[in-house]
Design an enzyme around this catalytic site. Structure first.
Site, PDB file in Angstrom:
ATOM      1  N   ASP A 285       0.858  -1.232  -0.055  1.00 30.33           N
ATOM      2  CA  ASP A 285       0.087  -0.036   0.026  1.00 30.33           C
ATOM      3  C   ASP A 285       0.932   1.290  -0.030  1.00 30.33           C
ATOM      4  O   ASP A 285       2.080   1.204   0.323  1.00 30.33           O
ATOM      5  CB  ASP A 285      -0.705   0.156   1.255  1.00 30.33           C
ATOM      6  CG  ASP A 285      -0.111   0.008   2.596  1.00 30.33           C
ATOM      7  OD1 ASP A 285       0.826  -0.771   2.616  1.00 30.33           O
ATOM      8  OD2 ASP A 285      -0.601   0.853   3.616  1.00 30.33           O
ATOM      9  N   GLU A 286       0.144   2.213  -0.405  1.00 24.99           N
ATOM     10  CA  GLU A 286       0.571   3.764  -0.340  1.00 24.99           C
ATOM     11  C   GLU A 286       2.248   3.911  -0.746  1.00 24.99           C
ATOM     12  O   GLU A 286       2.886   4.914  -0.274  1.00 24.99           O
ATOM     13  CB  GLU A 286       0.733   4.241   1.160  1.00 24.99           C
ATOM     14  CG  GLU A 286      -0.737   4.296   1.508  1.00 24.99           C
ATOM     15  CD  GLU A 286      -0.888   4.962   3.109  1.00 24.99           C
ATOM     16  OE1 GLU A 286      -1.866   5.662   3.222  1.00 24.99           O
ATOM     17  OE2 GLU A 286      -0.085   4.484   3.792  1.00 24.99           O
TER      18      GLU A 286
END
Length: 588
Positions: free
Chosen positions: A351-352
């Site tokens: 993620d991210e």
């Protein structure tokens, strides 16, 4: 969103009928109104073999009988020692109208016969979602003969938790009773993955805190504990072949989990039907390796942080550096074989990832998607292959297939958190999905901004200093969420379940219990029982759920978990359907 809610009139009509006290709600439940007392010497058998009640029993090996023996002992120990006298659930000074009169004779429960109809397999104890049958049937006759039938030992554990919830201690302190005989329960979960995600990298949690969380998950029939064990802030998991990683990356010398700790957490969960699996988030969220292996990391503690990551201190893997791959090969060769005996999954993060990080990478110097996507595809392919080689199934966050267009294997489970159309998009692509929609199931939201700022523009922009995912997700909101909302039948089949998430920027062990419970219990019922009540064909009512959840909270507190209150005692002692509802009062 409003289509998920039952019209108020329908809710109130459902609430006026009788409800059971069991949490999560069973699929089918019929009961009588006769009293049975439970004797500490109740005769219990498992497939015809006598099982003694041994308080504090710990399984000696991973086999069905040992797991059932321990489950029986925990269930009876809870009933006999937790002193759950439900005065807070009945009108003020009127508990005596609910309690049986112990001077008018006692009808005793004579026996509990446990029958497991199918032999367990190795996958029973570390199943992929759907590989273990958790269903059970429980009957108690008016004469005091109880039978618990299940396909697997896991189903037996679920039935024993329901059995526990049938009994109260008499206020005299010498008897334990149920008022619901005879009864019949048929039960099975709607979703096979019912989880809690716990971030142990931003704040430290001791092993006992994690074990206590596993206990409460078992009581709520939740079955996956996802430990987000590393992040840019700290690296608390010890890798024996690479001792420098946790030695340098943990917050303190005692703020780390040894190999023995990890095994004990997994075994503790296994014995309670809770699979404990781990996540090492990468290639972003990995900055804590800067302390031991700075040659692998880019953009650690870069300033201003919001150019490089979602929160300080940033830090990502260099995506075009062979030293990263060599490090991960060595780490996975050490870690994964130790996790595999007790888990089916390993979460590889994803993620991210901020493309700007690679502008600081001497081997890339670009944030262009066309440059980074092939490198990320190779990275994901390599790490997921290592996970599979170790006998585990990879999991990833939604950004990998959705934002980066990375191709992943058909076996890979995608965890979604950004809400909106994510679940529908991913299932439409054919991916198996775990739903953690932050709009509903992020338990850390609503605690305000944790970043500090000086007076001025930032102060004005952030005032009154809410966090990014306000508001606080109370149990009513959590309970309203349906992971399969607006999906086709084929898409819904790919939703394995969901997880509530506890990110730990402002949460630690001191307040952990009250943050998780009983809000996670609300998600637990959604995932076990489903949002639709099969008997009525309508969404489950808050008015039905509230008194049951309040009782479940009191049971958890009696068992040693500091769950937050559902309501004030005045509400739990009043007629909940009319006194603490909206519209308020008897004139519904």
């Amino acid at each position: 969103m409003f289509s998920r809610l039952v019209p108020i009139l329908s809710v109130l009509l459902v609430a006026l009928g009788p409800v059971c006290a069991i949490w999560p709600a069973p699929r089918s439940y019929t009961k009588g109104n006769s009293t049975l007392y439970l004797h500490q010497n109740i005769y219990i058998t498992y497939n015809g073999e006598f099982l003694p009640y041994m308080a504090g029993y710990v399984p000696q090996s991973i086999n069905s009988k040992e797991i059932v023996q321990a489950g029986v002992s925990r269930a009876l120990e809870s009933i006999f020692t937790d002193k759950f006298v439900p005065w807070m659930l009945h009108k003020r000074n009127r508990l005596s109208t609910f309690e049986p009169d112990v001077f008018k004779g006692q009808n005793w429960m004579k026996s509990l016969k446990i029958v497991q109809t199918t032999q367990d397999t190795a996958s029973t104890f570390k199943p992929l979602a759907g590989e273990v049958d958790e269903s059970y049937n429980l009957t108690i006759s008016a004469q005091g003969d109880a039978t618990l039938t299940a396909v697997s030992s896991t189903g037996v554990l679920r039935g024993l938790e329901t059995f526990t919830q049938l009994f109260y201690q008499h206020s005299s302190g010498t008897f334990w009773y149920t008022n619901d005989a005879p009864l019949s329960i048929q039960d099975a979960p709607k979703f096979p993955h019912r989880g809690v995600l716990l971030d142990v990298a931003r704040n430290w949690y001791g092993v006992d805190d994690i074990l206590r969380t596993i206990d409460a998950m078992g009581w709520n029939k939740m079955n996956r504990l996802h430990i987000h064990v590393t992040d840019s802030q700290s690296w608390p998991i010890d890798i024996p072949s690479m001792p420098e990683v946790a030695r340098e990356g943990a917050y303190c010398p005692d703020c780390k989990y040894s190999a023995e700790d990890v095994q004990n957490m997994q075994l503790y969960g296994l014995y309670r039907g809770v699979e404990v699996y781990f996540e090492i988030d990468m290639p972003g969220h990995i900055g804590s390796l800067e302390w031991s292996h700075p040659e692998l990391i880019v953009a650690y503690d870069a300033f201003p942080y919001y150019w490089w990551c979602a929160e300080p201190p940033c830090g990502a893997f260099k995506l075009n550096d062979s030293r990263v791959d060599a490090f991960l090969e060595k780490m996975f060769d050490d870690l994964l074989p130790r996790l595999e005996p007790y888990a089916a999954y390993f979460h590889a993060g994803g993620d991210e990832l901020n493309a700007n990080d690679s502008m600081l990478d001497p081997g890339i110097r670009s944030n262009a998607t066309e440059v980074l996507q092939p490198l990320l595809q190779k990275f994901v392919d390599t790490q997921h292959s290592r996970v599979r080689k170790a006998g585990l199934t990879p999991m990833t966050w939604e950004e990998i297939p959705l934002d980066w267009n990375v191709t992943i294997g058909n076996d890979t489970v995608v965890q979604t958190w950004l809400g909106g159309a994510s679940v529908k998009t991913l299932t439409g692509m054919g991916h198996k999905v775990i739903d953690s929609d932050y709009n509903y199931w992020y338990l850390d939201c609503g605690r305000g901004q944790w970043l500090s700022m000086e007076n001025g523009e930032a102060y004005q922009n952030f005032y009154p200093f809410g966090d990014w995912c306000d508001p606080f997700k109370n149990w009513h909101l959590i309970y309203s969420h349906d992971p399969t909302f607006n999906l086709t039948a084929d898409e819904a089949k790919l939703v394995l379940g969901g997880e509530v998430a506890i990110w730990s920027e402002q949460i630690d062990a001191v307040i952990l219990d009250g943050i998780i419970w009983p809000r996670a219990s609300a998600a637990g019922e959604v995932l076990w029982s489903g949002r639709i009540d099969e008997a009525t064909g309508q969404n489950r009512s808050q008015l039905d759920a509230t008194p049951r959840l309040a009782e479940m909270r009191e049971r958890m507190v009696a068992r040693g978990v500091g769950a937050a209150p559902v309501q004030m005692i005045w509400c739990t002692q009043a007629d909940n359907a009319t006194e603490c509802s909206y519209p308020m009062g008897p004139g519904l």
